[in-house]
Design a protein around this motif. Structure first.
Motif, PDB file in Angstrom:
ATOM      1  N   LEU A  93     -31.963 -49.371  26.855  1.00 17.31           N
ATOM      2  CA  LEU A  93     -31.917 -48.044  27.443  1.00 17.31           C
ATOM      3  C   LEU A  93     -31.009 -47.061  26.695  1.00 17.31           C
ATOM      4  O   LEU A  93     -30.756 -45.962  27.181  1.00 17.31           O
ATOM      5  N   ASP A  94     -30.555 -47.436  25.510  1.00 18.48           N
ATOM      6  CA  ASP A  94     -29.661 -46.562  24.743  1.00 18.48           C
ATOM      7  C   ASP A  94     -30.435 -45.486  23.987  1.00 18.48           C
ATOM      8  O   ASP A  94     -31.612 -45.646  23.681  1.00 18.48           O
ATOM      9  N   SER A  95     -29.749 -44.402  23.662  1.00 19.84           N
ATOM     10  CA  SER A  95     -30.382 -43.315  22.919  1.00 19.84           C
ATOM     11  C   SER A  95     -30.284 -43.515  21.405  1.00 19.84           C
ATOM     12  O   SER A  95     -31.006 -42.890  20.646  1.00 19.84           O
ATOM     13  N   ILE A  96     -29.409 -44.391  20.971  1.00 24.16           N
ATOM     14  CA  ILE A  96     -29.283 -44.774  19.562  1.00 24.16           C
ATOM     15  C   ILE A  96     -29.217 -46.300  19.538  1.00 24.16           C
ATOM     16  O   ILE A  96     -28.454 -46.907  20.284  1.00 24.16           O
ATOM     17  N   VAL A  97     -30.039 -46.918  18.664  1.00 21.99           N
ATOM     18  CA  VAL A  97     -30.106 -48.377  18.612  1.00 21.99           C
ATOM     19  C   VAL A  97     -30.061 -48.852  17.161  1.00 21.99           C
ATOM     20  O   VAL A  97     -30.381 -48.097  16.241  1.00 21.99           O
ATOM     21  N   PRO A  98     -29.709 -50.111  16.940  1.00 22.23           N
ATOM     22  CA  PRO A  98     -29.720 -50.647  15.583  1.00 22.23           C
ATOM     23  C   PRO A  98     -31.151 -50.722  15.035  1.00 22.23           C
ATOM     24  O   PRO A  98     -32.096 -51.045  15.752  1.00 22.23           O
ATOM     25  N   ALA A  99     -31.256 -50.421  13.748  1.00 17.21           N
ATOM     26  CA  ALA A  99     -32.526 -50.509  13.035  1.00 17.21           C
ATOM     27  C   ALA A  99     -32.285 -51.285  11.748  1.00 17.21           C
ATOM     28  O   ALA A  99     -31.146 -51.393  11.278  1.00 17.21           O
ATOM     29  N   ILE A 100     -33.349 -51.818  11.167  1.00 19.18           N
ATOM     30  CA  ILE A 100     -33.244 -52.589   9.933  1.00 19.18           C
ATOM     31  C   ILE A 100     -34.345 -52.164   8.970  1.00 19.18           C
ATOM     32  O   ILE A 100     -35.432 -51.768   9.394  1.00 19.18           O
ATOM     33  N   CYS A 101     -34.052 -52.259   7.690  1.00 15.62           N
ATOM     34  CA  CYS A 101     -35.045 -51.953   6.669  1.00 15.62           C
ATOM     35  C   CYS A 101     -36.078 -53.073   6.631  1.00 15.62           C
ATOM     36  O   CYS A 101     -35.728 -54.249   6.577  1.00 15.62           O
ATOM     37  N   MET A 102     -37.340 -52.701   6.655  1.00 14.85           N
ATOM     38  CA  MET A 102     -38.425 -53.675   6.669  1.00 14.85           C
ATOM     39  C   MET A 102     -38.906 -54.041   5.272  1.00 14.85           C
ATOM     40  O   MET A 102     -39.784 -54.890   5.115  1.00 14.85           O
ATOM     41  N   ALA A 103     -38.346 -53.430   4.235  1.00 11.45           N
ATOM     42  CA  ALA A 103     -38.738 -53.740   2.865  1.00 11.45           C
ATOM     43  C   ALA A 103     -38.293 -55.154   2.499  1.00 11.45           C
ATOM     44  O   ALA A 103     -37.227 -55.600   2.934  1.00 11.45           O
ATOM     45  N   PRO A 104     -39.096 -55.835   1.698  1.00 14.07           N
ATOM     46  CA  PRO A 104     -38.677 -57.166   1.236  1.00 14.07           C
ATOM     47  C   PRO A 104     -37.372 -57.065   0.451  1.00 14.07           C
ATOM     48  O   PRO A 104     -37.137 -56.089  -0.266  1.00 14.07           O
ATOM     49  N   ASN A 105     -36.531 -58.030   0.597  1.00 17.00           N
ATOM     50  CA  ASN A 105     -35.259 -58.109  -0.124  1.00 17.00           C
ATOM     51  C   ASN A 105     -34.258 -57.023   0.241  1.00 17.00           C
ATOM     52  O   ASN A 105     -33.327 -56.762  -0.519  1.00 17.00           O
ATOM     53  N   CYS A 106     -34.444 -56.356   1.370  1.00 19.80           N
ATOM     54  CA  CYS A 106     -33.480 -55.362   1.829  1.00 19.80           C
ATOM     55  C   CYS A 106     -33.274 -55.564   3.326  1.00 19.80           C
ATOM     56  O   CYS A 106     -34.236 -55.515   4.093  1.00 19.80           O
ATOM     57  N   ASP A 107     -32.063 -55.807   3.733  1.00 20.27           N
ATOM     58  CA  ASP A 107     -31.730 -55.992   5.149  1.00 20.27           C
ATOM     59  C   ASP A 107     -30.704 -54.962   5.602  1.00 20.27           C
ATOM     60  O   ASP A 107     -29.883 -55.233   6.469  1.00 20.27           O
ATOM     61  N   HIS A 108     -30.765 -53.771   5.019  1.00 20.73           N
ATOM     62  CA  HIS A 108     -29.831 -52.705   5.394  1.00 20.73           C
ATOM     63  C   HIS A 108     -30.046 -52.343   6.863  1.00 20.73           C
ATOM     64  O   HIS A 108     -31.178 -52.258   7.326  1.00 20.73           O
ATOM     65  N   THR A 109     -28.953 -52.123   7.580  1.00 20.16           N
ATOM     66  CA  THR A 109     -29.034 -51.725   8.980  1.00 20.16           C
ATOM     67  C   THR A 109     -28.352 -50.382   9.191  1.00 20.16           C
ATOM     68  O   THR A 109     -27.463 -49.999   8.422  1.00 20.16           O
ATOM     69  N   ALA A 110     -28.789 -49.691  10.235  1.00 17.45           N
ATOM     70  CA  ALA A 110     -28.206 -48.400  10.606  1.00 17.45           C
ATOM     71  C   ALA A 110     -28.556 -48.134  12.059  1.00 17.45           C
ATOM     72  O   ALA A 110     -29.475 -48.744  12.605  1.00 17.45           O
ATOM     73  N   ASP A 111     -27.830 -47.236  12.685  1.00 14.13           N
ATOM     74  CA  ASP A 111     -28.134 -46.837  14.057  1.00 14.13           C
ATOM     75  C   ASP A 111     -29.066 -45.631  14.020  1.00 14.13           C
ATOM     76  O   ASP A 111     -28.724 -44.596  13.433  1.00 14.13           O
TER      77      ASP A 111
END
Length: 76
Positions: A30-48
């Motif tokens: 129910l949050d307005s900002i949530v963790p996200a992850i890069c879906m590209a192969p070999n990249c697991d960068h995360t951001a809100d």
């Protein structure tokens, strides 16, 4: 259909400190900002990002491949 076993979702939950994907989703459902992850192969960068983000810009690899954990799980 929910997908709680997607490898990128599991990685995202673990990166955020959760042992279980379900606990991660419960905390951010129910949050307005949530963790996200890069879906590209070999990249697991995360951001809100926004909960419905499907093609956010990845600051690590430069592609529009960031996806919210809620979208990956199929909640949105």
């Amino acid at each position: 259909m929910f997908n709680l076993s997607h490898p990128k979702l599991v990685t995202l939950a673990e990166t955020e400190g959760y042992a279980e994907v379900a606990d991660f989703l419960e905390d951010y459902a129910l949050d307005s900002i949530v963790p996200a992850i890069c879906m590209a192969p070999n990249c697991d960068h995360t951001a809100d990002l926004e909960p419905d983000q499907r093609a956010g810009f990845c600051e690590a690899c430069g592609r529009p491949t960031m996806k919210s954990g809620l979208v990956i799980a199929g909640l949105i």
